[in-house]
Structure formats: C-alpha cells, structure tokens
Design an enzyme around this catalytic site. Structure first.
Site, PDB file in Angstrom:
ATOM      1  N   TYR A 143       0.860  -1.178   0.000  1.00 17.67           N
ATOM      2  CA  TYR A 143       0.000   0.000   0.000  1.00 17.67           C
ATOM      3  C   TYR A 143       0.898   1.230   0.000  1.00 17.67           C
ATOM      4  O   TYR A 143       1.791   1.343   0.833  1.00 17.67           O
ATOM      5  CB  TYR A 143      -0.891  -0.012   1.254  1.00 17.67           C
ATOM      6  CG  TYR A 143      -1.821   1.171   1.371  1.00 17.67           C
ATOM      7  CD1 TYR A 143      -2.988   1.254   0.604  1.00 17.67           C
ATOM      8  CD2 TYR A 143      -1.537   2.214   2.250  1.00 17.67           C
ATOM      9  CE1 TYR A 143      -3.843   2.345   0.729  1.00 17.67           C
ATOM     10  CE2 TYR A 143      -2.391   3.308   2.370  1.00 17.67           C
ATOM     11  CZ  TYR A 143      -3.544   3.360   1.603  1.00 17.67           C
ATOM     12  OH  TYR A 143      -4.382   4.439   1.723  1.00 17.67           O
ATOM     13  N   ASP A 238       9.343   2.739  -0.537  1.00 18.10           N
ATOM     14  CA  ASP A 238       8.304   3.403   0.245  1.00 18.10           C
ATOM     15  C   ASP A 238       8.631   3.135   1.716  1.00 18.10           C
ATOM     16  O   ASP A 238       8.338   2.069   2.261  1.00 18.10           O
ATOM     17  CB  ASP A 238       6.930   2.839  -0.129  1.00 18.10           C
ATOM     18  CG  ASP A 238       5.818   3.418   0.735  1.00 18.10           C
ATOM     19  OD1 ASP A 238       6.133   4.062   1.759  1.00 18.10           O
ATOM     20  OD2 ASP A 238       4.644   3.203   0.406  1.00 18.10           O
ATOM     21  N   LYS A 266       4.642   9.232   8.546  1.00 20.45           N
ATOM     22  CA  LYS A 266       4.551   8.686   9.910  1.00 20.45           C
ATOM     23  C   LYS A 266       5.617   9.257  10.858  1.00 20.45           C
ATOM     24  O   LYS A 266       5.483  10.386  11.302  1.00 20.45           O
ATOM     25  CB  LYS A 266       4.609   7.157   9.869  1.00 20.45           C
ATOM     26  CG  LYS A 266       3.703   6.583   8.742  1.00 20.45           C
ATOM     27  CD  LYS A 266       2.616   5.725   9.215  1.00 20.45           C
ATOM     28  CE  LYS A 266       1.849   5.095   8.080  1.00 20.45           C
ATOM     29  NZ  LYS A 266       0.422   5.157   8.189  1.00 20.45           N
TER      30      LYS A 266
HETATM   31  N1  HOZ Z   1      -3.600   3.207   6.107  1.00 19.19           N
HETATM   32  C1  HOZ Z   1      -3.238   3.186   7.475  1.00 19.19           C
HETATM   33  C2  HOZ Z   1      -2.628   1.914   7.903  1.00 19.19           C
HETATM   34  N2  HOZ Z   1      -1.888   1.214   6.967  1.00 19.19           N
HETATM   35  C3  HOZ Z   1      -4.396   3.460   8.380  1.00 19.19           C
HETATM   36  C4  HOZ Z   1      -4.474   4.885   8.650  1.00 19.19           C
HETATM   37  C5  HOZ Z   1      -5.494   5.241   9.712  1.00 19.19           C
HETATM   38  O1  HOZ Z   1      -6.579   4.710   9.732  1.00 19.19           O
HETATM   39  O2  HOZ Z   1      -5.171   6.087  10.509  1.00 19.19           O
END
Ligand code: HOZ
Length: 429
Positions: A143, A238, A266
């Site tokens: 992802y 990534d 992050k």
């Molecule tokens: N896409 C995020 C985890 N892989 C989740 C983000 C969220 O819900 O804060």
C-alpha cells in the site's frame, strides 16, 4: 464498557462517511464499535469511556517515542505561539532537510509534503518525468497511499474491506500499474521483459506493513536493485512505515540496499501530518522549481508539523540505542507470544522485523499477499476482541502491522503475553 464509544460512533455516522476519517478505523473486518480516543500518554490510550489500553498501533507508526513525549509537546507549544502557518520558507525547513540528509542514505535533496500518500504520488510522478516512461511495478498487498495509480491490488484498508477494483480509477491509470507477488523476483523479471523500455519505476515497501508484517526474502530486493540498474528503472523505497523506525537510516540502512528515491511519512512528522520524498540529486533536480515536474503544497513544511518531526528525529538521532531497545522489546514480545501460541495448538505465524510485528493465524509461511489473505480471519477476529477486552489495542485488521513504541515497559509486554494466553484459552472454550 464501550458505551460512550457506541454513542459517539452512532453520532459520527450521521456526519462522517462510515463514522471514520480513514476506513481501517471502522473495525469492519473485526466487527464491533471503533473506540473513540480521548487522550494518550506514553504507551497508553484512554478511550471515551475512560478505559485504558496498551497501544500497539502507535498511530500506525509515528509515535515511536510514545504518546505526548514531553520534548515534542513542548516544542510544538513553543512554536505555535508564533502562528501555525506562513506559506513561506522558514529556517526550520532547512534544518529538517539537513537532519534527514544526515540520517538517511542516498538522500541528496528532500521535499516535504503533508502525507505519505502525497510523498508516494509525487515520487512516482518524478520517476515518470525523469525517465520519460509511464508504467510502473508495485507488489500485490503493498500500500502506497490512496493516489489512483496505487489502488490496484493494494493492501491495508483496500484488502481489509476486500475491494477488488476501486471504482473511480480509470482504465488508463490501472493499465499503467503492473503488479506481481511480493518476494517473487522471477515475476518482476518477467514483467520487465514483457514491458521493455516502458517501466519508469518499481516501488516497494522494503518491509511490508500493509498485509501484516512481511519480510523481504534474501535476494528479492537485491535482485530488483540489479534489474533497475540494468533497465534504467527508478527504484523507489516506500519507507513511510519503515523510515526512521527500523533504524536511523530506515530500511535502506538496515537492509543495506540503496534506493533511487525514498518516501517518508509517519515517524518523520512525530504525529503531525508530514510526508517527504527524496533521493539522488540527478533525479530530484527535475522537481519544480528546479525542473518541470510540478509538485506543491500550501501546508508543505508547515512550522508546527516540522518542529514535531524535527524534535522526534533529533531525539532518535541523538539516542541510537532507542532502536536496540525497541528491537529487544519486540523480540521479547515475539518470543513470549510464540510460546503461548505454540501451547494453544492454533496454527499461527509471527513475522517480526525491528519494531514491527504481526500474527497471522495460518499453517503456512506468510511471504506475500496470497499467503496473508488465506490466513484464518475468524480466529484473528476473536483474538482481537479478546485482547481488546483485556486492555490491549491491536490493529483491527490482520492486514496491518503492529508498531511498538519505546514507552512500552517489560511489565506491559508481560501483560500482553499473559493476555494472549488467557485470550487463547477463552477462544478454545
Ligand atoms: N492506512 C493506514 C494503515 N496502513 C491506516 C491509517 C489510519 O486509519 O489512521
């Protein structure tokens, strides 16, 4: 126990799609009511009902030092009194760029953005602009944020909600996205051969965190590196999850593999909305205003976001032992979980790398998306809720990694192992 969260969820659904601002938070694959969080400190979350939880999500990675770290909070407070945004350059942005360059390998120039999605989207555009080619390869279950190009066979929420084809992505965009299985170097070689001189980039999560935690098998990333060198393809790491989490220099440093472009998110924002993409000068100089690959953002380099990220990264840079401590804690937890899970006789796989870990309830190794998708989600669901009821907050999907933070104590880890043992016993009853 969750009365206030239930009331809030009910209310949220009247004004917010699905009651949440990011789909995985909705607890769709595990069922039940998402917890509404009031506050957090160190390793603990407190929900709207006053329940306390040991947090293994850490805001999906950023809170590596623990929540509300005093230095980070103070830095934000001190900065906020001088306004929260200027839309003009600041000295702090230079200091942030210099700090990142001093920590991360292969980063000559770095551009700040406001999310990991923006970082990956911009890196891909840059790779296309630089090479003059359109197609790129991504891996099933990886992802890279929610930009159109990446939502083909994506992990994280797309996998959690089992969305096969995301409506709204045009066929043209999807056709330029080539996919194959993670850890399958032969499949990469085949795709590259079939699309000779058409591939601009290969983007990968060097350690996956969006189909649970999945490790690169020896030779996989090294093999891609060789292919990229030979075929003039930009190799994009990534590192939105792994950057400044696995080591000061992220996965590049930990795995000793060089990327051409790297994306961050992050941890780099210390809990504020920050992303970044950077890399070799030869490629980065094509970004506007140096070059014509356009990319911009009103809140890019925002002073409050920068000070939170800068303070977090500086603590990590000045205290390299944090990475050893985190890894030791994660291995301690892994070994403890392993022991009680083995005793339960439920088939399971624990994948762990640095401070990332996940459990798949499966009788086969988990090396790619198909492996992860064929694990037993029914057991995961029961485990998730049994743990939640004991005050342990795990990712509400088997397609997500756990992220440990350094405020966790041995007592927290022991309690988590005991809670797992009890949960497994309850599940067997
Ligand atoms: N896409 C995020 C985890 N892989 C989740 C983000 C969220 O819900 O804060």
């Amino acid at each position: 126990m969750y009365q206030q969260s239930e009331i809030l969820f009910e209310r949220a659904q009247r004004s917010i799609p699905g009651g949440v601002n990011s789909p995985v938070r909705a607890f769709k694959s595990v069922g039940g009511t998402p917890l509404f969080i009031n506050k957090a400190k160190g390793a603990y979350l407190f929900d709207a009902d006053g329940n306390k939880y040991i947090d293994y999500i850490a805001s999906w990675g950023p809170m590596i030092l623990g929540h509300a770290h005093e230095e980070v909070v103070k830095a934000i407070q001190d900065k906020a009194i001088y306004s929260t945004s200027y839309g003009a350059p600041t000295q702090l942005e230079i200091e942030m760029a210099e700090l990142i360059i001093s920590m991360a390998p292969n980063v000559d120039l770095i551009r700040m953005v406001s999310s990991g999605t923006e970082a990956c989207m911009s890196a891909l555009r840059l790779a296309r602009g630089y090479t003059g080619k359109n197609k790129f390869i991504k891996f099933e279950g990886c992802y890279h944020g929610h930009a159109d190009s990446f939502l083909v066979k994506a992990g994280s929420g797309v996998a959690t909600l089992n969305i096969q084809t995301v409506p709204g992505i045009t066929a043209g965009v999807a056709n330029d996205t080539l996919t194959c299985a993670y850890n399958n170097l032969e499949a990469v070689e085949k795709l590259v051969a079939e699309n000779k001189n058409e591939i601009a980039a290969i983007i990968v999560e060097p350690v996956c965190g969006n189909m649970g935690c999945i490790l690169p098998q020896p030779g996989f990333l090294e093999g891609i590196r060789k292919i990229c060198d030979k075929e003039n393809i930009v190799f994009i790491f990534d590192e939105v999850m792994t950057g400044f989490r696995l080591s000061q220099g992220g996965a590049q440093q930990k795995l000793n593999i060089n990327a051409d472009l790297v994306t961050y998110g992050k941890v780099i924002g210390g809990g504020m909305p920050v992303g970044a993409f950077g890399g070799k000068k030869e490629i980065m100089q094509h970004i506007a205003p140096l070059g014509n690959v356009y990319q911009a953002g009103t809140l890019s380099g925002n002073p409050i976001a920068m000070i939170a990220g800068y303070t977090t990264l500086k603590i990590l840079k000045d205290n390299a032992n944090i990475y050893n401590e985190l890894e030791e804690k994660t291995i301690y937890l892994r070994d403890g979980l392993n022991k009680v899970l083995l005793a339960s006789k439920i088939p399971f796989v624990i994948n762990q790398f640095g401070s990332m870990l996940s459990i798949h309830f499966s009788d086969h190794a988990i090396n790619n998306f198909d492996d992860a998708a064929s694990a037993n989600n029914g057991v995961f669901k029961k485990y998730f809720h049994a743990m939640l009821s004991k005050g342990i907050y795990l990712p509400p999907s088997a397609f997500e990694s756990w992220f440990l933070n350094n405020a966790l104590t041995k007592k927290d880890l022991d309690y988590t192992i005991e809670a797992t043992e009890e949960s497994l016993q309850e599940m067997a009853e």
